[in-house]
Design a protein around this motif. Sequence first.
Motif, PDB file in Angstrom:
ATOM      1  N   PHE A 104      25.098  65.736  85.301  1.00 38.42           N
ATOM      2  CA  PHE A 104      24.897  66.121  83.898  1.00 38.42           C
ATOM      3  C   PHE A 104      26.069  66.981  83.409  1.00 38.42           C
ATOM      4  CE2 PHE A 104      23.517  69.234  80.799  1.00 38.42           C
ATOM      5  CZ  PHE A 104      22.926  68.439  79.847  1.00 38.42           C
ATOM      6  N   ALA A 105      26.424  67.994  84.194  1.00 34.29           N
ATOM      7  CA  ALA A 105      27.522  68.888  83.805  1.00 34.29           C
ATOM      8  C   ALA A 105      28.831  68.102  83.701  1.00 34.29           C
ATOM      9  CB  ALA A 105      27.660  70.020  84.830  1.00 34.29           C
ATOM     10  N   GLY A 106      29.033  67.167  84.618  1.00 30.48           N
ATOM     11  CA  GLY A 106      30.262  66.369  84.599  1.00 30.48           C
ATOM     12  C   GLY A 106      30.367  65.515  83.349  1.00 30.48           C
ATOM     13  N   LEU A 107      29.305  64.804  83.015  1.00 35.77           N
ATOM     14  CA  LEU A 107      29.340  63.918  81.848  1.00 35.77           C
ATOM     15  C   LEU A 107      29.498  64.716  80.551  1.00 35.77           C
ATOM     16  CD1 LEU A 107      26.564  61.360  82.879  1.00 35.77           C
ATOM     17  CD2 LEU A 107      29.015  60.915  82.696  1.00 35.77           C
ATOM     18  N   ALA A 108      28.753  65.799  80.441  1.00 32.04           N
ATOM     19  CA  ALA A 108      28.834  66.599  79.210  1.00 32.04           C
ATOM     20  C   ALA A 108      30.210  67.248  79.079  1.00 32.04           C
ATOM     21  CB  ALA A 108      27.744  67.664  79.209  1.00 32.04           C
ATOM     22  N   SER A 109      30.754  67.737  80.180  1.00 40.80           N
ATOM     23  CA  SER A 109      32.052  68.423  80.088  1.00 40.80           C
ATOM     24  C   SER A 109      33.186  67.440  79.816  1.00 40.80           C
ATOM     25  CB  SER A 109      32.325  69.246  81.343  1.00 40.80           C
ATOM     26  OG  SER A 109      32.318  68.421  82.476  1.00 40.80           O
ATOM     27  N   VAL A 110      33.034  66.181  80.233  1.00 41.53           N
ATOM     28  CA  VAL A 110      34.048  65.172  79.902  1.00 41.53           C
ATOM     29  C   VAL A 110      34.153  65.028  78.383  1.00 41.53           C
ATOM     30  CG1 VAL A 110      34.412  62.663  79.863  1.00 41.53           C
ATOM     31  CG2 VAL A 110      34.059  63.811  82.020  1.00 41.53           C
TER      32      VAL A 110
END
Lengths: 144, 55
Positions: B10-16
């Motif tokens: 979740f953090a990876g997708l949102a931060s992208v």
Amino acid sequence: MVKTERLQQADEVEPAPSSAWLTGAAAWFVPGLGHLLLKRWWRALLMGGAVWACFFVGMAMGGHLFDLYAEGSSTLLQVPPMIANLGTGILYIVSWVFDYGFKDDPAQAARATYEYGNTFLLIAGLLNYLNMLDAFDIAAGRKP
Amino acid sequence: MRHFLVMTLFAGLASVVFGAMAKDTTRDRVFYGLKVFAEFMLIGLVLGWILYFIP
């Protein structure tokens, strides 16, 4: 700043061209399409790809999409999550047409990843709203 | 372990997305994306520990 100065500044802002609105609409309808139309390949891949990934991961986790109809719940309470889900554009529309992901299934709700799935589906839509605004700003020349 | 992996995803997708649409240069975008990712993870872990002690 006095009110007249602010009004003057507001008058000086150029209105967005119609192509920017179309680009924004395309960005909402198909995640990533707005940036593709603007030939921003990497942005389309990263930002659009993140939305598609969020949506399918959410679905795979057994997440639930919201519409206005809900058993035993107020329609008004359905509106905010529905707006968030609606941000995924065609993904939401296709799911709605085929009635996939909307049913209140107790077995699905009992899955350990059910709430995670809901969150991913909500965030997919909200992220796509950001994509839409970004594509609009680029198309309108307000952003490099 | 699965919860942590889901949070990381979740953090990876949102931060992208946050990283890609912010700032002006590629370098700034990468650093901003990493910063947002770290913040998501850190806040998630802190909240997780706080909630652990709340019955």
